[in-house]
Design an enzyme around this catalytic site. Sequence first.
Site, PDB file in Angstrom:
ATOM      1  N   LEU A 200       0.814  -1.144  -0.189  1.00  0.00           N
ATOM      2  CA  LEU A 200       0.138   0.125   0.036  1.00  0.00           C
ATOM      3  C   LEU A 200       0.730   1.356  -0.112  1.00  0.00           C
ATOM      4  O   LEU A 200       1.568   1.471   1.022  1.00  0.00           O
ATOM      5  CB  LEU A 200      -0.953  -0.106   1.350  1.00  0.00           C
ATOM      6  CG  LEU A 200      -2.336  -0.516   1.018  1.00  0.00           C
ATOM      7  CD1 LEU A 200      -2.200  -2.143   0.648  1.00  0.00           C
ATOM      8  CD2 LEU A 200      -2.934  -0.123   2.363  1.00  0.00           C
ATOM      9  N   GLU A 203       0.835   7.952  -2.194  1.00  0.00           N
ATOM     10  CA  GLU A 203       1.593   8.780  -2.942  1.00  0.00           C
ATOM     11  C   GLU A 203       2.640  10.052  -2.563  1.00  0.00           C
ATOM     12  O   GLU A 203       2.313  10.672  -1.352  1.00  0.00           O
ATOM     13  CB  GLU A 203       0.576   9.771  -3.691  1.00  0.00           C
ATOM     14  CG  GLU A 203       1.152  10.812  -4.880  1.00  0.00           C
ATOM     15  CD  GLU A 203      -0.007  11.563  -5.409  1.00  0.00           C
ATOM     16  OE1 GLU A 203      -1.223  11.717  -4.636  1.00  0.00           O
ATOM     17  OE2 GLU A 203      -0.148  11.779  -6.613  1.00  0.00           O
ATOM     18  N   GLN A 220      11.380   2.734  -2.105  1.00  0.00           N
ATOM     19  CA  GLN A 220      10.446   1.546  -1.481  1.00  0.00           C
ATOM     20  C   GLN A 220       9.595   1.233  -3.172  1.00  0.00           C
ATOM     21  O   GLN A 220       9.286   0.021  -2.939  1.00  0.00           O
ATOM     22  CB  GLN A 220       9.545   1.997  -0.423  1.00  0.00           C
ATOM     23  CG  GLN A 220      10.454   2.287   0.821  1.00  0.00           C
ATOM     24  CD  GLN A 220       9.365   3.018   1.872  1.00  0.00           C
ATOM     25  OE1 GLN A 220       8.831   3.788   1.667  1.00  0.00           O
ATOM     26  NE2 GLN A 220       9.366   2.027   3.025  1.00  0.00           N
ATOM     27  N   GLU A 242      -1.086  11.841  -0.383  1.00  0.00           N
ATOM     28  CA  GLU A 242       0.197  12.826  -0.469  1.00  0.00           C
ATOM     29  C   GLU A 242       0.394  13.374   0.882  1.00  0.00           C
ATOM     30  O   GLU A 242      -0.615  13.743   1.493  1.00  0.00           O
ATOM     31  CB  GLU A 242      -0.084  13.842  -1.641  1.00  0.00           C
ATOM     32  CG  GLU A 242       1.243  14.709  -1.654  1.00  0.00           C
ATOM     33  CD  GLU A 242       2.444  14.200  -2.002  1.00  0.00           C
ATOM     34  OE1 GLU A 242       2.905  13.592  -3.048  1.00  0.00           O
ATOM     35  OE2 GLU A 242       3.309  14.016  -0.993  1.00  0.00           O
ATOM     36  N   GLY A 243       1.445  13.035   1.420  1.00  0.00           N
ATOM     37  CA  GLY A 243       1.768  13.964   2.525  1.00  0.00           C
ATOM     38  C   GLY A 243       1.258  13.501   3.872  1.00  0.00           C
ATOM     39  O   GLY A 243       0.988  13.979   4.631  1.00  0.00           O
ATOM     40  N   THR A 264       9.594  15.889  11.129  1.00  0.00           N
ATOM     41  CA  THR A 264       8.551  15.470  10.167  1.00  0.00           C
ATOM     42  C   THR A 264       7.046  15.387  10.922  1.00  0.00           C
ATOM     43  O   THR A 264       6.131  15.786  10.577  1.00  0.00           O
ATOM     44  CB  THR A 264       8.710  14.159   9.470  1.00  0.00           C
ATOM     45  OG1 THR A 264       7.520  14.090   8.607  1.00  0.00           O
ATOM     46  CG2 THR A 264       8.710  13.238  10.434  1.00  0.00           C
ATOM     47  N   ASP A 276      -0.436  11.718  10.938  1.00  0.00           N
ATOM     48  CA  ASP A 276      -0.833  10.992  10.114  1.00  0.00           C
ATOM     49  C   ASP A 276      -2.304  10.873   9.945  1.00  0.00           C
ATOM     50  O   ASP A 276      -2.938  10.593  10.717  1.00  0.00           O
ATOM     51  CB  ASP A 276      -0.083   9.732  10.319  1.00  0.00           C
ATOM     52  CG  ASP A 276      -0.206   8.907   8.997  1.00  0.00           C
ATOM     53  OD1 ASP A 276       0.443   7.784   8.993  1.00  0.00           O
ATOM     54  OD2 ASP A 276      -1.077   8.911   7.891  1.00  0.00           O
ATOM     55  N   ARG A 278      -3.960   9.569   7.442  1.00  0.00           N
ATOM     56  CA  ARG A 278      -4.313   8.530   6.141  1.00  0.00           C
ATOM     57  C   ARG A 278      -5.445   7.611   6.919  1.00  0.00           C
ATOM     58  O   ARG A 278      -5.509   7.175   7.871  1.00  0.00           O
ATOM     59  CB  ARG A 278      -2.983   7.745   5.694  1.00  0.00           C
ATOM     60  CG  ARG A 278      -2.094   8.496   5.003  1.00  0.00           C
ATOM     61  CD  ARG A 278      -0.969   7.803   4.546  1.00  0.00           C
ATOM     62  NE  ARG A 278      -0.158   7.725   5.815  1.00  0.00           N
ATOM     63  CZ  ARG A 278       1.062   7.073   5.654  1.00  0.00           C
ATOM     64  NH1 ARG A 278       1.603   6.453   4.577  1.00  0.00           N
ATOM     65  NH2 ARG A 278       1.838   6.700   6.932  1.00  0.00           N
ATOM     66  N   LYS A 304       0.267   0.770   9.997  1.00  0.00           N
ATOM     67  CA  LYS A 304      -0.199   0.570   8.837  1.00  0.00           C
ATOM     68  C   LYS A 304      -0.910  -0.499   8.888  1.00  0.00           C
ATOM     69  O   LYS A 304      -2.027  -0.892   8.549  1.00  0.00           O
ATOM     70  CB  LYS A 304       0.459   0.832   7.698  1.00  0.00           C
ATOM     71  CG  LYS A 304      -0.104   0.796   6.300  1.00  0.00           C
ATOM     72  CD  LYS A 304       0.925   0.864   5.171  1.00  0.00           C
ATOM     73  CE  LYS A 304       1.280   2.144   4.837  1.00  0.00           C
ATOM     74  NZ  LYS A 304       2.170   2.121   3.664  1.00  0.00           N
TER      75      LYS A 304
HETATM   76  N1  LIG Z   1       3.349  15.339   6.200  1.00  0.00           N
HETATM   77  C1  LIG Z   1       4.499  14.839   5.736  1.00  0.00           C
HETATM   78  N2  LIG Z   1       4.335  13.860   4.886  1.00  0.00           N
HETATM   79  C2  LIG Z   1       5.660  13.157   4.337  1.00  0.00           C
HETATM   80  C3  LIG Z   1       6.715  13.584   4.645  1.00  0.00           C
HETATM   81  N3  LIG Z   1       7.905  12.683   4.417  1.00  0.00           N
HETATM   82  C4  LIG Z   1       7.072  11.789   3.614  1.00  0.00           C
HETATM   83  N4  LIG Z   1       5.832  12.157   3.575  1.00  0.00           N
HETATM   84  C5  LIG Z   1       4.532  11.521   3.052  1.00  0.00           C
HETATM   85  O1  LIG Z   1       4.439  10.133   3.751  1.00  0.00           O
HETATM   86  C6  LIG Z   1       3.818   9.152   2.972  1.00  0.00           C
HETATM   87  C7  LIG Z   1       5.056   7.967   3.009  1.00  0.00           C
HETATM   88  O2  LIG Z   1       4.709   7.610   4.240  1.00  0.00           O
HETATM   89  P1  LIG Z   1       5.976   6.892   4.884  1.00  0.00           P
HETATM   90  O3  LIG Z   1       5.760   7.279   6.786  1.00  0.00           O
HETATM   91  O4  LIG Z   1       7.311   7.192   4.238  1.00  0.00           O
HETATM   92  O5  LIG Z   1       5.813   5.550   4.811  1.00  0.00           O
HETATM   93  P2  LIG Z   1       4.640   4.599   5.324  1.00  0.00           P
HETATM   94  O6  LIG Z   1       3.626   4.579   3.900  1.00  0.00           O
HETATM   95  O7  LIG Z   1       3.811   5.118   6.454  1.00  0.00           O
HETATM   96  O8  LIG Z   1       5.235   3.230   5.675  1.00  0.00           O
HETATM   97  P3  LIG Z   1       5.993   1.985   4.830  1.00  0.00           P
HETATM   98  O9  LIG Z   1       4.539   1.205   4.220  1.00  0.00           O
HETATM   99  O10 LIG Z   1       6.722   1.332   5.734  1.00  0.00           O
HETATM  100  O11 LIG Z   1       6.468   2.873   3.527  1.00  0.00           O
HETATM  101  C8  LIG Z   1       3.845   9.850   1.598  1.00  0.00           C
HETATM  102  O12 LIG Z   1       2.613  10.214   1.232  1.00  0.00           O
HETATM  103  C9  LIG Z   1       4.796  11.168   1.654  1.00  0.00           C
HETATM  104  O13 LIG Z   1       4.285  12.045   0.681  1.00  0.00           O
HETATM  105  C10 LIG Z   1       6.874  14.647   5.851  1.00  0.00           C
HETATM  106  O14 LIG Z   1       7.885  15.076   6.083  1.00  0.00           O
HETATM  107  N5  LIG Z   1       5.640  15.346   6.057  1.00  0.00           N
END
Ligand SMILES: Nc1nc2c(ncn2[C@@H]2O[C@H](COP(=O)(O)OP(=O)(O)OP(=O)(O)O)[C@@H](O)[C@H]2O)c(=O)[nH]1
EC number: 3.5.4.25
Length: 350
Positions: A200, A203, A220, A242-243, A264, A276, A278, A304
């Site tokens: 999953l 973006e 990744q 995103e984000g 972050t 977060d 999401r 997650k």
């Molecule tokens: N708000 C924010 N979003 C970020 C930052 N860096 C990456 N992201 C967002 O974080 C999301 C990816 O989440 P991650 O925490 O890297 O990974 P994850 O999906 O939670 O965990 P994995 O499945 O292990 O990759 C993407 O939507 C990125 O755009 C940041 O510094 N701030």
Amino acid sequence: MENPILFYEPEAPYGYLSNFARFPINDGAVTWKTVEHFYQAQKFNNPNIVAQIHHARTPADAYALGKQYDEQVRTDWHQRKEAVMRDALQMKFTQNHAIGHWLVATRPHTLTEHSFKDDYWGDGGDGHGKNRLGHLLMNLRQELSITPPYNLIHFIESANLPTDWGIFNMHGFEDPDTGVEHVALTFGHWKEEESVLIRLHSECLTGDALFSKRCDCGSQLRRAFQNIAQAGTGAILYLRQEGRGIGLLNKIRAYHLQDQGADTVEANEALGFAADLRQYDFCRGILHYLNINKVKLMTNNPRKVKALREVGINVVERVAIQEGQNVFNERYLSVKATKLGHMLDVISPV
Ligand SMILES: Nc1nc2c(ncn2[C@@H]2O[C@H](COP(=O)(O)OP(=O)(O)OP(=O)(O)O)[C@@H](O)[C@H]2O)c(=O)[nH]1
Ligand SMILES: [Zn+2]
């Protein structure tokens, strides 16, 4: 209702709506090759006739047998046939997941069986017929469209996607509540009882497309493609989150604060967001469409895994996906490990 979808031949567009389309149904005791096999067999009490129809090689043969034994049709068949057809359609479109979502995606069009030979189930060819099959399909479509998991996400269309790791199938979806578009990329085939390797992937324009070293997303994503190609089957759900759900421009605002020393999590919070945002409920709809019941999830994020299990997704295994660590994202990764619970062998920044 808008302009009608006319269907008839199983091989023609919208052929999956035909009772002759090759989608098996199981009535709890027996598996029938098609709706036609099941429907024709219900006309008879005679077990020998039922067995002959069950073993008929094609739906056309099953139909012919139903005609051949016309004088032995059960006396109450006229009263029963609509209920039998309704049950058959319910089994067909809920036991064959993708076509249930395809049926919902035909809204708001009228569905018409365009049959010159049948003016009860079809339109009689010129529209004088009752089109009872079309009406039962539209009733079922209405029911499914308000029922999870069909109402969690709307399937739009699929297409091939040649990549560096092989030809994937791309499936487009739209969240009915928010209008947000999501994509699933599938490789290979699986049975519903198998556990499927999936990612999953939220973006991240900067990481996925602009080669950013501020995060690990792009590495990744590439690793997820590689792992799935090596495994021979799997799926990437590319989620427009995103984000971590705050959107691209807010992520740039968060990056700006991080450039001034915030981490972050602090940056999100300074902007008034949770760390977060999401949600994953709609993923249940995508996985149902893909006939995926058990997942081996490529992630370092136990939250997650927990979030997916809470929305009813059966995560049978977490597969680590530690990629792309570098001097620019060390602090980011270590904050994810310490504050967001990510399982990372992070080299703590000096
Ligand atoms: N708000 C924010 N979003 C970020 C930052 N860096 C990456 N992201 C967002 O974080 C999301 C990816 O989440 P991650 O925490 O890297 O990974 P994850 O999906 O939670 O965990 P994995 O499945 O292990 O990759 C993407 O939507 C990125 O755009 C940041 O510094 N701030
Ligand atoms: Zn990223």
